[in-house]
Write a protein that holds these residues in place. Structure first.
Motif, PDB file in Angstrom:
ATOM      1  N   SER A   1       0.736 -13.808  -2.407  1.00 49.12           N
ATOM      2  CA  SER A   1       0.371 -12.517  -1.815  1.00 49.12           C
ATOM      3  C   SER A   1       1.441 -11.475  -2.104  1.00 49.12           C
ATOM      4  CB  SER A   1       0.166 -12.667  -0.305  1.00 49.12           C
ATOM      5  OG  SER A   1       1.337 -13.151   0.332  1.00 49.12           O
ATOM      6  N   GLY A   2       2.719 -11.886  -2.104  1.00 48.94           N
ATOM      7  CA  GLY A   2       3.790 -10.943  -2.398  1.00 48.94           C
ATOM      8  C   GLY A   2       3.716 -10.419  -3.821  1.00 48.94           C
ATOM      9  N   ALA A   3       3.488 -11.311  -4.779  1.00 53.97           N
ATOM     10  CA  ALA A   3       3.396 -10.880  -6.175  1.00 53.97           C
ATOM     11  C   ALA A   3       2.174 -10.003  -6.403  1.00 53.97           C
ATOM     12  CB  ALA A   3       3.344 -12.099  -7.094  1.00 53.97           C
ATOM     13  N   ALA A   4       1.073 -10.283  -5.679  1.00 53.59           N
ATOM     14  CA  ALA A   4      -0.166  -9.504  -5.855  1.00 53.59           C
ATOM     15  C   ALA A   4      -0.017  -8.095  -5.298  1.00 53.59           C
ATOM     16  CB  ALA A   4      -1.331 -10.219  -5.182  1.00 53.59           C
ATOM     17  N   CYS A   5       0.418  -7.981  -4.023  1.00 56.52           N
ATOM     18  CA  CYS A   5       0.541  -6.640  -3.443  1.00 56.52           C
ATOM     19  C   CYS A   5       1.719  -5.890  -4.045  1.00 56.52           C
ATOM     20  CB  CYS A   5       0.667  -6.727  -1.928  1.00 56.52           C
ATOM     21  SG  CYS A   5       2.186  -7.490  -1.319  1.00 56.52           S
ATOM     22  N   GLY A   6       2.768  -6.630  -4.418  1.00 54.67           N
ATOM     23  CA  GLY A   6       3.918  -5.981  -5.023  1.00 54.67           C
ATOM     24  C   GLY A   6       3.617  -5.407  -6.393  1.00 54.67           C
ATOM     25  N   LEU A   7       2.657  -6.000  -7.102  1.00 55.65           N
ATOM     26  CA  LEU A   7       2.290  -5.494  -8.418  1.00 55.65           C
ATOM     27  C   LEU A   7       1.925  -4.020  -8.350  1.00 55.65           C
ATOM     28  CD1 LEU A   7       1.575  -5.946 -11.422  1.00 55.65           C
ATOM     29  CD2 LEU A   7      -0.724  -6.605 -10.664  1.00 55.65           C
ATOM     30  N   ALA A   8       1.158  -3.634  -7.332  1.00 60.47           N
ATOM     31  CA  ALA A   8       0.730  -2.240  -7.200  1.00 60.47           C
ATOM     32  C   ALA A   8       1.780  -1.383  -6.519  1.00 60.47           C
ATOM     33  CB  ALA A   8      -0.591  -2.178  -6.432  1.00 60.47           C
ATOM     34  N   PHE A   9       2.180  -1.767  -5.299  1.00 62.05           N
ATOM     35  CA  PHE A   9       3.012  -0.896  -4.470  1.00 62.05           C
ATOM     36  C   PHE A   9       4.480  -0.874  -4.878  1.00 62.05           C
ATOM     37  CE2 PHE A   9      -0.496  -1.125  -1.372  1.00 62.05           C
ATOM     38  CZ  PHE A   9      -0.563   0.217  -1.012  1.00 62.05           C
ATOM     39  N   VAL A  10       4.978  -1.976  -5.432  1.00 64.42           N
ATOM     40  CA  VAL A  10       6.392  -2.047  -5.768  1.00 64.42           C
ATOM     41  C   VAL A  10       6.640  -1.652  -7.223  1.00 64.42           C
ATOM     42  CG1 VAL A  10       8.430  -3.549  -5.886  1.00 64.42           C
ATOM     43  CG2 VAL A  10       6.769  -3.845  -4.040  1.00 64.42           C
ATOM     44  N   PHE A  11       5.804  -2.147  -8.140  1.00 67.38           N
ATOM     45  CA  PHE A  11       6.107  -1.997  -9.555  1.00 67.38           C
ATOM     46  C   PHE A  11       5.285  -0.913 -10.261  1.00 67.38           C
ATOM     47  CE2 PHE A  11       7.131  -6.433  -8.437  1.00 67.38           C
ATOM     48  CZ  PHE A  11       8.469  -6.454  -8.798  1.00 67.38           C
ATOM     49  N   ILE A  12       3.946  -0.938 -10.121  1.00 68.74           N
ATOM     50  CA  ILE A  12       3.111  -0.067 -10.947  1.00 68.74           C
ATOM     51  C   ILE A  12       3.048   1.360 -10.417  1.00 68.74           C
ATOM     52  CG2 ILE A  12       0.766   0.348 -11.761  1.00 68.74           C
ATOM     53  CD1 ILE A  12       0.377  -2.587 -12.160  1.00 68.74           C
ATOM     54  N   TYR A  13       2.569   1.553  -9.185  1.00 66.54           N
ATOM     55  CA  TYR A  13       2.342   2.906  -8.674  1.00 66.54           C
ATOM     56  C   TYR A  13       3.612   3.765  -8.634  1.00 66.54           C
ATOM     57  CZ  TYR A  13      -2.461   1.748  -7.405  1.00 66.54           C
ATOM     58  OH  TYR A  13      -3.785   1.392  -7.437  1.00 66.54           O
ATOM     59  N   PRO A  14       4.740   3.276  -8.086  1.00 61.77           N
ATOM     60  CA  PRO A  14       5.935   4.135  -8.078  1.00 61.77           C
ATOM     61  C   PRO A  14       6.383   4.546  -9.482  1.00 61.77           C
ATOM     62  CG  PRO A  14       6.207   2.305  -6.563  1.00 61.77           C
ATOM     63  CD  PRO A  14       4.976   2.008  -7.359  1.00 61.77           C
ATOM     64  N   SER A  15       6.318   3.608 -10.421  1.00 63.14           N
ATOM     65  CA  SER A  15       6.762   3.916 -11.788  1.00 63.14           C
ATOM     66  C   SER A  15       5.795   4.865 -12.481  1.00 63.14           C
ATOM     67  CB  SER A  15       6.910   2.618 -12.598  1.00 63.14           C
ATOM     68  OG  SER A  15       7.888   1.777 -12.032  1.00 63.14           O
ATOM     69  N   LEU A  16       4.489   4.594 -12.363  1.00 64.76           N
ATOM     70  CA  LEU A  16       3.497   5.456 -13.008  1.00 64.76           C
ATOM     71  C   LEU A  16       3.536   6.872 -12.452  1.00 64.76           C
ATOM     72  CD1 LEU A  16       0.201   3.406 -13.563  1.00 64.76           C
ATOM     73  CD2 LEU A  16       1.734   4.377 -15.284  1.00 64.76           C
ATOM     74  N   ILE A  17       3.603   7.002 -11.136  1.00 61.89           N
ATOM     75  CA  ILE A  17       3.618   8.327 -10.516  1.00 61.89           C
ATOM     76  C   ILE A  17       4.849   9.113 -10.958  1.00 61.89           C
ATOM     77  CG2 ILE A  17       3.924   9.511  -8.289  1.00 61.89           C
ATOM     78  CD1 ILE A  17       2.019   7.429  -7.085  1.00 61.89           C
ATOM     79  N   TYR A  18       5.979   8.432 -11.021  1.00 60.85           N
ATOM     80  CA  TYR A  18       7.204   9.109 -11.454  1.00 60.85           C
ATOM     81  C   TYR A  18       7.092   9.564 -12.905  1.00 60.85           C
ATOM     82  CZ  TYR A  18      12.185   9.937 -12.262  1.00 60.85           C
ATOM     83  OH  TYR A  18      13.391  10.497 -12.580  1.00 60.85           O
ATOM     84  N   MET A  19       6.561   8.705 -13.789  1.00 61.25           N
ATOM     85  CA  MET A  19       6.421   9.084 -15.195  1.00 61.25           C
ATOM     86  C   MET A  19       5.429  10.222 -15.371  1.00 61.25           C
ATOM     87  SD  MET A  19       6.657   5.523 -17.386  1.00 61.25           S
ATOM     88  CE  MET A  19       5.366   4.650 -16.470  1.00 61.25           C
ATOM     89  N   ILE A  20       4.323  10.188 -14.622  1.00 63.44           N
ATOM     90  CA  ILE A  20       3.324  11.257 -14.731  1.00 63.44           C
ATOM     91  C   ILE A  20       3.898  12.586 -14.265  1.00 63.44           C
ATOM     92  CG2 ILE A  20       1.118  12.087 -13.809  1.00 63.44           C
ATOM     93  CD1 ILE A  20       0.186   9.174 -13.739  1.00 63.44           C
ATOM     94  N   SER A  21       4.618  12.559 -13.146  1.00 66.57           N
ATOM     95  CA  SER A  21       5.194  13.806 -12.629  1.00 66.57           C
ATOM     96  C   SER A  21       6.233  14.369 -13.582  1.00 66.57           C
ATOM     97  CB  SER A  21       5.806  13.562 -11.246  1.00 66.57           C
ATOM     98  OG  SER A  21       6.867  12.629 -11.321  1.00 66.57           O
TER      99      SER A  21
END
Length: 437
Positions: A385-405
């Motif tokens: 469960s940690g690896a699954a939820c962390g995939l979005a909230f910890v790794f993907i979304y913060p990095s993608l949002i920062y790169m897009i901005s």
């Protein structure tokens, strides 16, 4: 506040994770994951300030995801948030079943003067440490006591008080009604129990380590009879556990809103992560280092390190009582959050009817009971469960949002692009490798 919120059930599996990774590797992984998750959490905190076109003062992180990714961002963030909440509730159910079972067994053994260390491998001293799974920390002992079989009273106790067959069902009558409360305000008053429980665990581990002493022998690549190597290929199991152990990304904006001085948010966040990392290191290192090998092996360290202490141990009994009551108050709060997020998004009402709420709660409770009966491995549940939820909230979304901005402002450079793509790859690898360990 952040330290208190982040410290959860994962702390019980940290020593097992260090055993899976190797002592030195485990300590390095804990520190590196603490730094990585802190950076990603920092990016979450700063995500609202990257949006200058609208007022984001009241936004939560799903609102930021919706701004950048539309309805997909909103619903996917909801999905992964539910994964983390329901995963935590399943772990809670497994642990509550464990603690309730051991509490009942302590009382029964005390009344009938039974020494439960006779049934399992154990050390032979005044502070016994046991190996319930007889040398394999990956497959916890799911049964009950297997001795004095000619005792009719004990046979009846074993029949009606079994860790995997009966005790998980007993919790339904107590916790299911509590999940149906419209407001969780009553249970939020018991949050102090979480702090007390963690402080008591620190005391327990310190006390046991002083009495047991350190048992360490360094072998970097080859496993001996009593000691695991310093580097093991199972170290991704620890990264999966730590992803949930350091996970606070979906509610960090809400927590920091209460800060009187908003300019101190980054400082407070950094201090909280440092304290959490030190707590995990302290618990994990002391339990692993003091685990008596010989005569037992380090592979005996259980996914819940309290299982390495017999139910007759009074200090462990107190720890289980603390944790049991704490989890019984936190569990309805987690259920309320899951209800708010799911029913609030789907029906626009967090309490559309008793039928909707009861159906959702039955599904969640049923998942907990099934896992407690057939897969009571909290280390496995936490890391998946940690690896699954962390995939979005910890790794993907913060990095993608920062790169897009940064791209929108023409400030995206190749080093920043490569670094944040690397973080996303790490998150994907962290999830995929859990299924091969």
């Amino acid at each position: 506040m952040i330290w208190n919120t982040m410290m959860g059930t994962s702390i019980l599996s940290i020593p097992w994770g260090i055993k899976q990774a190797g002592f030195t590797t485990g300590m390095c992984v804990i520190m590196l994951m603490g730094i990585l998750t802190l950076y990603c959490c920092y990016r979450v905190v700063k995500s609202r300030s990257m949006i200058s076109s609208v007022d984001t003062s009241t936004w939560e992180y799903p609102d930021v995801c919706r701004y950048y990714f539309g309805s997909f961002g909103q619903w996917s963030s909801l999905l992964f948030s539910l994964v983390s909440l329901i995963g935590a509730m399943i772990v809670y159910w497994v642990l509550m079943s464990n603690f309730l079972f051991n509490t009942g067994r302590f009382i029964f053994n005390f009344i009938h003067h039974i020494n439960d260390t006779d049934a399992v491998l154990s050390t032979n001293n005044s502070n016994p440490v046991i190996c319930p799974s007889a040398g394999s920390g990956d497959h916890p002992n799911n049964g009950s006591m297997i001795f004095y079989a000619n005792d009719t009273g004990l046979e009846q106790f074993e029949k009606w008080w079994n860790k995997s067959k009966t005790v998980p069902f007993y919790l339904i009558g107590l916790l299911l009604p509590l999940l149906n409360f419209k407001s969780p305000s009553f249970f939020s008053k018991f949050n102090i129990l979480g702090t007390v429980s963690v402080l008591y665990l620190i005391f327990l581990v310190t006390f046991k380590a002083i009495h047991l002493g350190f048992h360490l022998e360094f072998h970097w690549f080859m496993q001996t009879e009593y000691f695991v190597p310093e580097i093991r290929f199972q170290f991704p199991q620890l990264t999966g556990v730590l992803t949930l152990a350091f996970f606070i990304h979906n509610c960090i904006i809400t927590l920091l809103k209460n800060n009187k001085n908003q300019e101190n948010n980054v400082r407070d966040l950094s201090i909280a992560y440092m304290l959490v990392t030190l707590t995990y290191l302290y618990i994990g290192v002391l339990v692993f280092a003091s685990f008596p090998s010989p005569p037992l092996t380090k592979d005996c360290i259980e996914q819940n390190f309290l299982d390495n202490f017999p139910s007759s141990d009074i200090l462990s009994f107190i720890a289980r009582i603390f944790l049991l009551f704490q989890m019984m108050t936190v569990y309805p709060l987690l259920g309320y959050l899951a209800r708010v997020q799911l029913l609030g998004h789907v029906f626009g009402d967090v309490y559309p009817s008793i039928f909707h709420v009861l159906t959702l709660n039955l599904i969640i409770v049923g998942a907990g009971v099934i896992m407690a009966c057939f897969y009571p491995n909290i280390g496995g549940i936490i890391r998946y469960s940690g690896a699954a939820c962390g995939l979005a909230f910890v790794f993907i979304y913060p990095s993608l949002i920062y790169m897009i901005s940064l791209h929108q402002e023409d400030r995206l450079t190749w080093p920043k692009l490569i670094f944040h793509i690397f973080i996303i790859i790490l998150g994907l690898a962290n999830l995929i490798v859990q299924f091969f360990m």
